[in-house]
Design a protein around this motif. Sequence first.
Motif, short mmCIF file in Angstrom:
data_model
loop_
_atom_site.label_atom_id
_atom_site.label_comp_id
_atom_site.label_asym_id
_atom_site.label_seq_id
_atom_site.Cartn_x
_atom_site.Cartn_y
_atom_site.Cartn_z
N VAL A 64 1.24 -1.18 -0.07
CA VAL A 64 -0.14 0.33 -0.23
C VAL A 64 1.15 0.90 -0.50
CG1 VAL A 64 -1.91 1.51 1.45
CG2 VAL A 64 -1.91 -1.11 1.21
N PRO A 65 0.98 1.90 -1.07
CA PRO A 65 1.32 3.32 -1.30
C PRO A 65 1.48 4.86 0.21
CG PRO A 65 -0.14 3.56 -2.40
CD PRO A 65 -0.26 1.98 -2.05
N TRP A 66 2.44 4.76 0.61
CA TRP A 66 2.39 5.83 2.43
C TRP A 66 1.58 7.27 1.08
CZ3 TRP A 66 7.33 6.81 4.23
CH2 TRP A 66 8.44 5.23 4.16
N ASP A 67 0.13 7.86 2.60
CA ASP A 67 -0.43 8.62 2.10
C ASP A 67 0.18 9.86 2.91
OD1 ASP A 67 -2.47 9.98 1.30
OD2 ASP A 67 -3.71 9.62 3.13
N PHE A 68 0.12 11.00 1.75
CA PHE A 68 0.84 12.26 3.14
C PHE A 68 -0.35 12.67 3.38
CE2 PHE A 68 1.57 16.65 2.36
CZ PHE A 68 2.64 16.77 2.83
N VAL A 69 0.29 12.91 4.53
CA VAL A 69 -0.98 13.59 5.66
C VAL A 69 -0.68 15.03 6.33
CG1 VAL A 69 -1.52 11.27 6.27
CG2 VAL A 69 0.40 12.49 7.35
N GLY A 70 1.25 15.60 5.41
CA GLY A 70 1.04 16.68 6.07
C GLY A 70 1.68 16.64 7.46
N PRO A 71 1.02 18.30 8.31
CA PRO A 71 1.37 18.14 9.55
C PRO A 71 -0.15 17.43 10.42
CG PRO A 71 -0.03 20.12 9.07
CD PRO A 71 0.37 19.31 7.44
N GLY A 72 -0.63 16.53 9.83
CA GLY A 72 -1.54 15.45 10.79
C GLY A 72 -0.35 15.10 11.29
N ASN A 73 -0.32 13.95 11.23
CA ASN A 73 0.29 13.25 12.92
C ASN A 73 0.57 14.08 13.43
OD1 ASN A 73 0.15 10.79 11.83
ND2 ASN A 73 2.20 11.11 10.16
N PHE A 74 1.46 15.38 13.75
CA PHE A 74 2.23 16.72 14.96
C PHE A 74 0.72 16.91 15.49
CE2 PHE A 74 5.18 16.26 11.95
CZ PHE A 74 5.99 16.30 12.41
N VAL A 75 -0.35 17.38 14.59
CA VAL A 75 -1.53 17.70 15.29
C VAL A 75 -2.14 16.48 15.57
CG1 VAL A 75 -3.82 18.53 14.51
CG2 VAL A 75 -2.21 19.00 13.19
N ARG A 76 -2.23 15.47 15.61
CA ARG A 76 -2.59 14.26 16.42
C ARG A 76 -2.61 14.52 17.82
NH1 ARG A 76 -1.82 8.14 14.07
NH2 ARG A 76 -2.71 6.89 16.33
N LEU A 77 -0.97 15.25 18.32
CA LEU A 77 -0.76 15.17 19.44
C LEU A 77 -1.70 15.65 20.04
CD1 LEU A 77 3.39 15.32 18.82
CD2 LEU A 77 1.68 13.45 18.88
N LEU A 78 -2.01 16.55 19.39
CA LEU A 78 -2.33 17.67 20.79
C LEU A 78 -3.97 17.16 21.35
CD1 LEU A 78 -2.68 20.90 18.63
CD2 LEU A 78 -1.28 19.97 20.02
N SER A 79 -4.87 16.17 20.24
CA SER A 79 -5.78 15.56 20.90
C SER A 79 -5.56 13.78 21.62
CB SER A 79 -6.80 15.03 19.99
OG SER A 79 -6.68 14.86 18.85
N ASP A 80 -4.48 13.15 21.98
CA ASP A 80 -3.91 11.64 21.88
C ASP A 80 -3.55 11.93 23.74
OD1 ASP A 80 -3.03 9.48 21.89
OD2 ASP A 80 -1.32 9.28 20.93
N GLN A 81 -4.39 11.30 24.42
CA GLN A 81 -4.60 10.95 25.20
C GLN A 81 -3.40 10.57 25.90
OE1 GLN A 81 -6.66 13.41 27.67
NE2 GLN A 81 -7.12 14.10 25.95
N GLN A 82 -3.30 9.52 25.28
CA GLN A 82 -1.76 8.48 26.09
C GLN A 82 -0.53 8.92 26.17
OE1 GLN A 82 -2.22 5.07 27.14
NE2 GLN A 82 -4.76 5.58 27.13
N PHE A 83 -0.49 10.28 24.71
CA PHE A 83 0.92 10.79 24.82
C PHE A 83 0.44 11.94 25.85
CE2 PHE A 83 1.99 15.02 22.89
CZ PHE A 83 3.61 14.46 23.03
N HIS A 84 -0.84 12.42 26.04
CA HIS A 84 0.03 13.42 27.39
C HIS A 84 0.39 12.71 28.87
CE1 HIS A 84 -2.94 15.66 24.57
NE2 HIS A 84 -2.09 15.94 24.13
#
Length: 307
Positions: A64-84
Amino acid sequence: MVGSASGMSTAQLRPGGAVELWAERHLRVLMLAPTVLILLGLTIFPSIYMFYAAVHKISPNPNVPWDFVGPGNFVRLLSDQQFHVALLNTTLFTVVAVTVEFLLGLGLALLLDKYLRRLTFLKTMLMIPMMLPPIAVAITWKLIYEPQFGVLNEIMYRLGLPLQAWAGDVDLAMVSIIVADVWQWTPFIFLLMLAGLASLPVEPYEAAALDGASSWRQFWDLTLPFLKPVIAIALLLRVMDALRLFDLVFILTGGGPADRTKVLSLYIYQVAYRFADPGYAAAISLFVLFATIILSTWFMKRMRLAD
């Protein structure tokens, strides 16, 4: 023409002399060049690859080819409770462990430098934990904390105290990790502080003693300022290493119980391999990298301003 020729160096007169002269002047660079190129190859390529992965959604299926998401992974950090949770646990561990290690290491160095200088074997014994592989240390402390047959609970039983789960207890798990880390890395602080104390000048202390300054006054006004560069290096190295804690947590608790010991390195491992999301794991890794760089830069500036 004769005068001009006599003014020329022997190296310039010989065939290829200019090349030899240049090589002699740049000998250090030439000797270091292969090592530098190897190190750059081992660091630049993984770094570029990690940056590239952090802006993509990567499927565990290699077809499966990689899907470009830009800063999406970094924005995800803001709402990831496990990361917090992992970030909070990492911060708590780093602050407490490094503080205790610094106080114990400095105290031991002052004690041995002033009163026990001749006990060389004691210094060697104190440095043994630092020389052991982290995996061996983690397994050793896992056996010590073992609820039924561990040494620690055996001591508690003989003292008539209640037995504890230690690494499996919600309230004691992080304390258990910190104790094991302090046991291993206090010798590192001790070694640096002892080397710093050995390099201190004698004259200021003699002058302070003649002026009637107490030992505490000498420590506060002379020893600490003289040791400031060593303290800065020791704290910086330990903080950077504590932010990458993995071995102890992975073996002793696995991040539990109830995520009380889940740290960033373990969470990155879980995201990449258990949840099969290497793109998001790369984004978390870059966050840790940038946080470490910012913290290190701020700390070094603060130490320079305090001079």
